[in-house]
Enzyme design. Structure first.
Site, mmCIF file in Angstrom:
data_model
loop_
_atom_site.group_PDB
_atom_site.id
_atom_site.type_symbol
_atom_site.label_atom_id
_atom_site.label_comp_id
_atom_site.label_asym_id
_atom_site.label_seq_id
_atom_site.Cartn_x
_atom_site.Cartn_y
_atom_site.Cartn_z
ATOM 1 N N CYS A 1 -16.167 -31.606 8.259
ATOM 2 C CA CYS A 1 -16.406 -30.625 6.976
ATOM 3 C C CYS A 1 -15.706 -29.248 6.860
ATOM 4 O O CYS A 1 -14.387 -29.651 6.177
ATOM 5 C CB CYS A 1 -17.626 -30.508 6.300
ATOM 6 S SG CYS A 1 -18.545 -30.330 5.228
ATOM 7 N N HIS B 1 -20.408 -36.034 8.718
ATOM 8 C CA HIS B 1 -21.647 -35.030 9.187
ATOM 9 C C HIS B 1 -22.114 -36.244 9.169
ATOM 10 O O HIS B 1 -22.327 -37.813 9.173
ATOM 11 C CB HIS B 1 -22.589 -34.960 8.282
ATOM 12 C CG HIS B 1 -21.699 -33.314 7.739
ATOM 13 N ND1 HIS B 1 -21.614 -32.182 8.864
ATOM 14 C CD2 HIS B 1 -21.737 -32.908 6.836
ATOM 15 C CE1 HIS B 1 -21.376 -31.041 8.330
ATOM 16 N NE2 HIS B 1 -21.145 -31.062 6.730
#
Length: 236
Positions: A75, A176
């Site tokens: 991310c 994630h």
């Protein structure tokens, strides 16, 4: 351990692997003794990127990568691994651009709306589930996509995510929960030279669900749930 680190749950599956040591590093140091370096998610990517530059971490991470070290950005860490992070609207502070670590051929523009999805994906032929929560879009200018995304929020799609170098030494993804799938964790550990470590199939989300079940059983054993239900009914 960047100052605005987020999504600590990404590392829980790694911490459960016997024989694997995880270190959250703040003090600048030599990285040559580590099997891999993970750049984590961030609540303020440009601020944390500036922090890497100011402290000297940038040079250390680049040197580690140049010497053949394995780097994974997740991310915000994926955004930092690229050439630049642009914030023309000032979503994370003063509008402007910040030079990245230049480990991956990608460039990021921070922009609304915020992406929040539960996602299914395929990496190295292994199916997994995770979630995406980030501000902005990242464009590849080279390399190859890291994974294929097959569904977002229960809607099928045919998309790609992330970027990887030809040999898979440097990788970045918005996904994630990457290590919640045992097969994916096994494959990643093998790729960084730790394939001898044993991974249980009761792992990641399965392990967490089992702990929730244990908590529920403990609660039912020690709490008079029928009285709670009577109270709930009386409140209707």
């Amino acid at each position: 351990r960047i100052p605005h680190i987020s999504n600590f749950t990404d590392f829980a599956p790694l911490e459960s692997v016997d024989g694997l040591d995880i270190y959250f590093l703040e003090k600048v140091q030599d990285l040559s003794g580590f099997a891999a370096v993970i750049l984590p998610g961030s609540k303020n990517t440009r601020w944390d990127l500036d922090w890497l530059h100011r402290t000297g971490w940038t040079d250390r991470v680049r040197r580690y990568a140049d010497q053949g070290g394995h780097v994974l950005g997740i991310c915000g860490g994926y955004q930092m691994a690229g050439s630049h992070v642009h914030d023309p609207e000032g979503l994370e502070g003063k509008p402007g651009s910040t030079e990245g670590l230049a480990l991956l051929p990608v460039e990021t523009v921070l922009q609304a709306p915020k992406t929040t999805t539960r996602s299914r994906f395929v990496w190295e032929g292994i199916e997994g589930t995770g979630y995406e929560i980030h501000m902005g879009q990242t464009r590849r200018t080279g390399g190859q996509a890291m994974m294929r995304v097959t569904a977002r929020n229960q809607k099928n799609c045919d998309d790609t995510d992330g970027c990887t170098t030809a040999k898979g030494q440097i990788m970045g993804t918005y996904m994630h929960g990457l290590f919640d799938t045992p097969g994916i964790l096994r494959r990643w550990l093998n790729g960084i030279g730790l394939g001898e470590l044993s991974i249980s199939d009761i792992h990641g989300l399965v392990a967490r669900d089992r702990e929730y079940d244990r908590l529920a059983e403990h609660f039912e054993q020690h709490i008079r749930t029928e009285k709670l239900m009577e109270w709930f009914e009386s409140r209707k």
